[in-house]
Design an enzyme around this catalytic site. Structure first.
Site, PDB file in Angstrom:
ATOM      1  N   LYS A 169     -13.601   3.584   8.085  1.00  0.00           N
ATOM      2  CA  LYS A 169     -13.411   4.035   9.469  1.00  0.00           C
ATOM      3  C   LYS A 169     -13.394   5.566   9.523  1.00  0.00           C
ATOM      4  O   LYS A 169     -14.084   6.174  10.312  1.00  0.00           O
ATOM      5  CB  LYS A 169     -12.114   3.452  10.017  1.00  0.00           C
ATOM      6  CG  LYS A 169     -11.818   3.848  11.435  1.00  0.00           C
ATOM      7  CD  LYS A 169     -10.601   3.129  11.987  1.00  0.00           C
ATOM      8  CE  LYS A 169     -10.231   3.716  13.346  1.00  0.00           C
ATOM      9  NZ  LYS A 169      -9.069   3.080  13.937  1.00  0.00           N
ATOM     10  N   GLU A 220     -10.382   6.585  -2.274  1.00  0.00           N
ATOM     11  CA  GLU A 220     -10.909   5.516  -3.126  1.00  0.00           C
ATOM     12  C   GLU A 220     -12.374   5.227  -2.775  1.00  0.00           C
ATOM     13  O   GLU A 220     -13.245   5.123  -3.654  1.00  0.00           O
ATOM     14  CB  GLU A 220     -10.113   4.213  -2.935  1.00  0.00           C
ATOM     15  CG  GLU A 220      -8.681   4.264  -3.415  1.00  0.00           C
ATOM     16  CD  GLU A 220      -7.693   4.698  -2.347  1.00  0.00           C
ATOM     17  OE1 GLU A 220      -8.087   5.455  -1.423  1.00  0.00           O
ATOM     18  OE2 GLU A 220      -6.524   4.291  -2.427  1.00  0.00           O
ATOM     19  N   GLY A 271      -8.210  -0.375  11.723  1.00  0.00           N
ATOM     20  CA  GLY A 271      -8.838  -0.751  10.457  1.00  0.00           C
ATOM     21  C   GLY A 271      -8.635  -2.220  10.122  1.00  0.00           C
ATOM     22  O   GLY A 271      -9.578  -2.931   9.746  1.00  0.00           O
ATOM     23  N   ARG A 272      -7.414  -2.718  10.284  1.00  0.00           N
ATOM     24  CA  ARG A 272      -7.146  -4.116   9.899  1.00  0.00           C
ATOM     25  C   ARG A 272      -7.605  -5.108  10.967  1.00  0.00           C
ATOM     26  O   ARG A 272      -7.425  -6.310  10.817  1.00  0.00           O
ATOM     27  CB  ARG A 272      -5.667  -4.298   9.556  1.00  0.00           C
ATOM     28  CG  ARG A 272      -4.688  -3.815  10.606  1.00  0.00           C
ATOM     29  CD  ARG A 272      -3.277  -3.715  10.051  1.00  0.00           C
ATOM     30  NE  ARG A 272      -2.337  -3.098  10.968  1.00  0.00           N
ATOM     31  CZ  ARG A 272      -2.144  -1.792  11.088  1.00  0.00           C
ATOM     32  NH1 ARG A 272      -2.843  -0.945  10.373  1.00  0.00           N
ATOM     33  NH2 ARG A 272      -1.250  -1.309  11.943  1.00  0.00           N
ATOM     34  N   GLU A 299       1.075  -4.387   7.300  1.00  0.00           N
ATOM     35  CA  GLU A 299       0.754  -3.019   7.732  1.00  0.00           C
ATOM     36  C   GLU A 299       1.037  -2.878   9.231  1.00  0.00           C
ATOM     37  O   GLU A 299       1.327  -1.796   9.713  1.00  0.00           O
ATOM     38  CB  GLU A 299      -0.712  -2.676   7.418  1.00  0.00           C
ATOM     39  CG  GLU A 299      -0.968  -1.174   7.344  1.00  0.00           C
ATOM     40  CD  GLU A 299      -2.358  -0.799   6.837  1.00  0.00           C
ATOM     41  OE1 GLU A 299      -3.343  -1.003   7.573  1.00  0.00           O
ATOM     42  OE2 GLU A 299      -2.467  -0.297   5.700  1.00  0.00           O
ATOM     43  N   HIS A 327       1.615 -25.851  -8.622  1.00  0.00           N
ATOM     44  CA  HIS A 327       1.876 -25.833 -10.058  1.00  0.00           C
ATOM     45  C   HIS A 327       2.340 -24.455 -10.517  1.00  0.00           C
ATOM     46  O   HIS A 327       2.290 -24.151 -11.709  1.00  0.00           O
ATOM     47  CB  HIS A 327       0.620 -26.272 -10.813  1.00  0.00           C
ATOM     48  CG  HIS A 327       0.227 -27.671 -10.444  1.00  0.00           C
ATOM     49  ND1 HIS A 327       0.729 -28.775 -11.102  1.00  0.00           N
ATOM     50  CD2 HIS A 327      -0.552 -28.149  -9.435  1.00  0.00           C
ATOM     51  CE1 HIS A 327       0.235 -29.867 -10.533  1.00  0.00           C
ATOM     52  NE2 HIS A 327      -0.543 -29.513  -9.520  1.00  0.00           N
ATOM     53  N   LYS A 353      -0.187   8.855  -0.258  1.00  0.00           N
ATOM     54  CA  LYS A 353      -1.542   9.449  -0.372  1.00  0.00           C
ATOM     55  C   LYS A 353      -1.424  10.946  -0.619  1.00  0.00           C
ATOM     56  O   LYS A 353      -2.128  11.507  -1.461  1.00  0.00           O
ATOM     57  CB  LYS A 353      -2.319   9.258   0.949  1.00  0.00           C
ATOM     58  CG  LYS A 353      -2.851   7.870   1.208  1.00  0.00           C
ATOM     59  CD  LYS A 353      -3.724   7.914   2.463  1.00  0.00           C
ATOM     60  CE  LYS A 353      -4.024   6.535   2.992  1.00  0.00           C
ATOM     61  NZ  LYS A 353      -4.702   6.540   4.291  1.00  0.00           N
TER      62      LYS A 353
HETATM   63  O1  F6P Z   1      -4.296   3.521   3.967  1.00  0.00           O
HETATM   64  C1  F6P Z   1      -4.316   2.529   4.920  1.00  0.00           C
HETATM   65  C2  F6P Z   1      -5.604   2.510   5.670  1.00  0.00           C
HETATM   66  O2  F6P Z   1      -5.648   3.545   6.576  1.00  0.00           O
HETATM   67  C3  F6P Z   1      -5.806   1.172   6.356  1.00  0.00           C
HETATM   68  O3  F6P Z   1      -5.154   1.083   7.560  1.00  0.00           O
HETATM   69  C4  F6P Z   1      -7.289   1.107   6.436  1.00  0.00           C
HETATM   70  O4  F6P Z   1      -7.727  -0.195   6.695  1.00  0.00           O
HETATM   71  C5  F6P Z   1      -7.660   1.607   5.071  1.00  0.00           C
HETATM   72  O5  F6P Z   1      -6.724   2.632   4.807  1.00  0.00           O
HETATM   73  C6  F6P Z   1      -9.052   2.120   4.907  1.00  0.00           C
HETATM   74  O6  F6P Z   1      -9.333   3.171   5.784  1.00  0.00           O
HETATM   75  P1  F6P Z   1     -10.817   3.622   6.071  1.00  0.00           P
HETATM   76  O7  F6P Z   1     -11.548   2.473   6.685  1.00  0.00           O
HETATM   77  O8  F6P Z   1     -10.698   4.791   7.010  1.00  0.00           O
HETATM   78  O9  F6P Z   1     -11.449   4.017   4.768  1.00  0.00           O
END
Ligand code: F6P
Length: 535
Positions: free
Chosen positions: A209, A215, A270-271, A356, A387, A497
């Site tokens: 987003k 990452e 995002g979620r 979240e 199990h 972060k």
């Molecule tokens: O760190 C949490 C977050 O902001 C989530 O809410 C989001 O889904 C995820 O990181 C990834 O963010 P992006 O889509 O901006 O890379």
């Protein structure tokens, strides 16, 4: 604002809890032969039996009174109307608009009053063109070969939703295409995918987003370097990289042609974004028709949530029963037990959706809450969980409300397997409720009275999956409203972060680090010493 726990509706529930104490769920069934039917509901193709909970008609009435007093209907209408209900970020929350293909006008309540549908429709059309081209083989890699592997690079909402849905809809998968999801910054994640992939036939979708997530950018850079290291020219990037983002500038800076960029908007959290272009891997794997059926299923649940009276409103009922467990009966976690292997990523997906969203301890008014908010969400598919940890459900000291999810018809033809699976699912909720008394052998005693819901899906297809996900989205929303928190921000992830950025710099420090607490200094210095020794 009056504290939630001092409102009349909350107090009425606390009194009621005391009145109901000592009456088992089994006793409630004995009192009311119609209980199963009375405490079940059909909506948007899902059938939910919530009768195996410690609630009677009075409990439900009081829970609905609490929902009403909290203004659930008013807040729901505000969300659907595009008001900026995400107040800490001043954003509208309009993922419901992404799946309303009726074209109904949805206005983000801002200065410019923009109807979002034309933008949504334009992106859906581009997703169709692109996914059709990849599936048909018309979209080719830089040496002219068809795409065989699609690697989604993203994390959080830019990974969990599309990955969960791609797993769930595997029976609909295109035969030539293998889907991969790389999320972790741990190099092992992407290294394992690249080890087997062919640069000539691999398509990367960089999903973010913000397009600033550490990452995702690290993984995307590694993927690009891998492609170029294979001898592909710079121009090949346009054939092998697409992006999904709200941030066109950052996409261009990374080097992805914005012609290959699929846009979404800040009013999609995002979620809550799998319904947007973040769902591109779903469209590529299962086809755009399937993706649109997923949207339609979710929209059917949206209509139910928007229109049904609160007393017969599935997301509201599941949310309020959850609040009953969490705030009045002392539960602290919620188990998701899909008796369907295709749904094996659902618990992980729901962890982000729920935790979240509702892992908050400050109200919208800025006050610390004096009641429990979001539960810990966890789960595994059945029968594997039986199990592993079901022992604790049956005989442990904690009460763990459980959602069983089961399909009436499987995608395979191994009917005997399906009967065993379903028998186990039904047996578990029966055992959890009824228990089994053993006076002579206390170790064999099952107290029972463990609460469960059972969600029945006719067949796991795109539409029913869409409805199921939307059910949980709205459940989380309702709980957030009652708890007076903002379910749509996630400030809690920021501190870690920020600190990681600082520590990353110190991992290159020549001498010992002393700027942190003793433990953190020790860990950094140990890592640095070991790294140096190894090189
Ligand atoms: O760190 C949490 C977050 O902001 C989530 O809410 C989001 O889904 C995820 O990181 C990834 O963010 P992006 O889509 O901006 O890379």
């Amino acid at each position: 604002m009056t504290s939630l726990t001092r409102t009349p509706a909350w107090r009425a529930l606390a009194d009621h809890r005391d009145a109901l104490a000592g009456i088992s769920i089994r006793a409630l069934f004995e009192r009311d032969p119609e209980r199963a039917a009375r405490f079940s509901l059909d909506a948007a193709g899902l059938f939910v039996d919530y009768s195996k909970n410690p609630v009677d008609a009075d409990t439900i009435a009081r829970l609905v009174a609490l929902a009403r007093e909290a203004g659930v209907d008013k807040h729901r209408d505000a969300m659907f109307a595009g008001e900026r209900i995400n107040r800490t970020e001043q954003r509208a929350v309009l993922h419901v608009a992404l799946r309303d293909r009726s074209g109904a006008q949805r206005i983000v309540d801002g200065v410019d009053h923009v109807d979002v549908w034309p933008q949504v429709a334009a992106v859906l059309a581009r997703m169709r063109t692109f996914s059709d081209a990849v599936r048909s083989g018309a979209w080719r890699g830089h040496t002219g070969r068809e795409i065989t592997d699609v690697v989604n690079i993203g994390i959080g909402g830019s990974d969990l939703g599309p990955k969960m849905v791609c797993e769930a809809l595997k029976p609909y998968a295109h035969e030539r295409l293998t889907m991969h999801f790389v999320s972790n910054v741990d190099g092992a994640d992407i290294a394992e995918v690249l080890k087997r992939a062919n640069p000539e036939t691999t398509l990367f979708i960089v999903s973010s987003k913000t397009f600033t997530t550490r990452e995702t950018l690290a993984n995307a850079h590694t993927a690009r370097a891998w492609l170029l290291a294979s001898g592909a020219p710079e121009a090949a990037i346009a054939k092998h990289f697409a992006a999904v983002s709200t941030n066109a500038d950052a996409v261009a800076t990374f080097g992805i042609d914005t012609a290959n960029m699929f846009e979404f908007w800040d009013w999609v959290g995002g979620r809550y974004s799998l319904w947007s272009a973040i769902g591109l891997p779903i469209a590529i794997m299962a086809g755009m028709d399937a993706f649109e059926q997923l949207l339609d299923g979710a929209h059917a649940m949206d209509r139910h949530f928007a229109d049904a009276p609160l007393e017969r409103n599935l997301p509201v009922l599941l949310a309020m029963i959850g609040i009953w467990h969490q705030n009045f009966l002392g539960a602290t976690s919620q188990l998701i037990a899909p008796y369907d292997n295709y749904l094996h990523r659902l618990p992980a997906y729901l962890q982000q959706l729920d935790m979240e969203s509702n892992g908050k301890s400050v109200t919208l008014g800025g006050e610390r809450v004096d009641y429990a908010t979001g539960p810990v969400i966890w789960g595994e598919p059945g029968t594997n969980g039986q199990h592993a940890f079901f022992q604790l459900l049956h005989q442990g000291t904690a009460i763990i409300p459980t959602d069983f999810i089961v399909c009436m018809r499987p995608h395979h033809t191994l009917d005997a397997h399906h009967d065993i699976l379903v028998a186990n699912c039904f047996a578990q909720s029966e055992a959890l409720m009824n228990g089994s008394r053993s006076v002579d052998e206390p170790h064999r005693n099952f107290e029972g009275n463990r609460p469960t819901n059972t969600i029945c899906i006719d067949m796991l297809d795109p539409a029913s999956l869409g409805a199921l996900i939307a059910l949980y989205e709205h459940k989380v929303f309702v709980q957030g409203v009652v708890w007076q928190i903002n379910s749509f921000d996630q400030w809690g992830v920021e501190l870690g972060k920020k600190l990681a950025v600082a520590i990353e710099r110190e991992l290159a420090a020549p001498g010992p680090v002393s700027s942190h607490d003793g433990s953190t200094n020790q860990l950094i210095n140990r890592y640095n010493a070991r790294r140096r020794a190894a090189t």
